[in-house]
Design an enzyme around this catalytic site. Structure first.
Site, PDB file in Angstrom:
ATOM      1  N   ALA A   7       0.870  -1.305  -0.180  1.00  0.00           N
ATOM      2  CA  ALA A   7       0.153   0.083   0.042  1.00  0.00           C
ATOM      3  C   ALA A   7       0.854   1.345   0.043  1.00  0.00           C
ATOM      4  CB  ALA A   7      -0.971  -0.093   1.261  1.00  0.00           C
ATOM      5  N   GLY A  18      -2.084   2.234  -5.816  1.00  0.00           N
ATOM      6  CA  GLY A  18      -1.994   2.539  -7.246  1.00  0.00           C
ATOM      7  C   GLY A  18      -0.713   3.418  -7.614  1.00  0.00           C
ATOM      8  N   GLU A  38      -5.858  -4.776  -9.054  1.00  0.00           N
ATOM      9  CA  GLU A  38      -5.522  -5.060  -7.523  1.00  0.00           C
ATOM     10  C   GLU A  38      -7.011  -4.889  -6.865  1.00  0.00           C
ATOM     11  OE1 GLU A  38      -1.345  -2.944  -6.711  1.00  0.00           O
ATOM     12  OE2 GLU A  38      -2.950  -1.749  -6.420  1.00  0.00           O
TER      13      GLU A  38
HETATM   14  C1  5RP Z   1       0.844  -0.711  -7.093  1.00  0.00           C
HETATM   15  C2  5RP Z   1       0.465  -0.346  -5.563  1.00  0.00           C
HETATM   16  C3  5RP Z   1       1.469  -0.480  -4.609  1.00  0.00           C
HETATM   17  O1  5RP Z   1       1.026  -1.805  -3.760  1.00  0.00           O
HETATM   18  C4  5RP Z   1       2.103   0.557  -3.735  1.00  0.00           C
HETATM   19  O2  5RP Z   1       2.304   1.535  -4.691  1.00  0.00           O
HETATM   20  C5  5RP Z   1       2.929   0.177  -2.999  1.00  0.00           C
HETATM   21  O3  5RP Z   1       4.205  -0.010  -3.526  1.00  0.00           O
HETATM   22  P1  5RP Z   1       5.826  -0.358  -2.783  1.00  0.00           P
HETATM   23  O4  5RP Z   1       5.447  -1.965  -2.418  1.00  0.00           O
HETATM   24  O5  5RP Z   1       6.718  -0.573  -4.091  1.00  0.00           O
HETATM   25  O6  5RP Z   1       5.881   0.512  -1.759  1.00  0.00           O
HETATM   26  O7  5RP Z   1      -0.761  -0.104  -5.118  1.00  0.00           O
HETATM   27  O8  5RP Z   1      -0.419  -0.278  -7.824  1.00  0.00           O
END
Ligand code: 5RP
Length: 222
Positions: free
Chosen positions: A83, A95, A103
């Site tokens: 997230a 996102g 997702e």
């Molecule tokens: C992708 C997402 C990811 O879960 C969110 O951006 C977190 O990314 P990360 O694990 O690289 O910090 O929603 O659309």
């Protein structure tokens, strides 16, 4: 510990939620990638996975994990994903990796959403991270005006001088400057704008469990 080490720690801890003999839903992003690497080590225990993006599908396959089409799967016990922000009630902004729509779709089929994140993602009020909204390309200007009227500052996501195109052939508008005290209401309001495919608020169906990586170890919120 570095942010990557914290992400790795929660990815390892999430293996406890994998149900033997079942199909698992898998998210997108750097934390999800660490999880996929852990899942690869126990791949013989699961039937396969449903991926929330083309990138995730490719990484799952590279570990020899069978990727199922969601249309062939009625339900799955768990969906595991990262997230961009999460609050204590399990509502999230997602996102940042532009995979929000798939997702949300895959998560909607799972009985439990397990969020894995480093501790910096836990916030009191959602909105410091710009809220991603996936839109049909021809509607981007009208949707941006309507998002602006909600009090945010909409910006079309651009990479290498061009709009970012999602796996669904759509654009992303990031909305800056929102202070989201009622996430479920804002989620509904934005979804009601014609031209919006989906938005990155996961409040109506948030996380059931959150594993947060901190310097004192993995903390569980549920
Ligand atoms: C992708 C997402 C990811 O879960 C969110 O951006 C977190 O990314 P990360 O694990 O690289 O910090 O929603 O659309």
């Amino acid at each position: 510990m570095t942010q990557d080490e914290l992400k790795q720690a929660v990815a390892k801890a999430a293996i406890e939620y994998v149900v033997d003999g079942e199909i698992i839903g898998v998210g997108t992003g750097s934390t999800a990638n660490f999880f996929i690497d852990e899942l690869g080590k126990i791949k013989d225990r699961i039937k396969g996975a449903v991926a929330s993006s083309e990138a995730t599908a490719e990484r799952l396959r590279s570990h020899g994990i069978k990727v199922f089409d969601l249309n062939d799967v009625d339900t799955m016990p768990v969906y595991i994903d990262g997230a961009d922000e999460i609050n204590a009630a399990g509502a999230m902004i997602k996102g940042g990796g532009a995979a929000l729509t798939r997702e949300k779709i895959v998560a909607s089929v799972a009985q439990k959403f397990v969020c894995i994140a480093d501790g910096s993602k836990l916030v009191d009020v959602l909105g410091k991270f710009p809220l991603p909204v996936e839109v049909i390309p021809m509607s981007q200007a009208v949707v941006a005006r309507k998002l602006g009227a909600l009090g945010g500052e909409p910006r079309l996501r651009i990479k290498d001088g061009k709009p970012v195109v999602t796996d669904n052939g759509c654009y992303i508008i990031d909305v800056l400057g929102l202070s989201i005290t009622e996430p479920a209401d804002i989620e509904d309001k934005i979804n009601n704008i014609v031209g919006v495919v989906t938005n990155g608020l996961f409040a109506r169906q948030g996380a059931n469990v959150c594993l947060l990586g901190t310097s004192e170890g993995v903390k569980k919120l549920e």
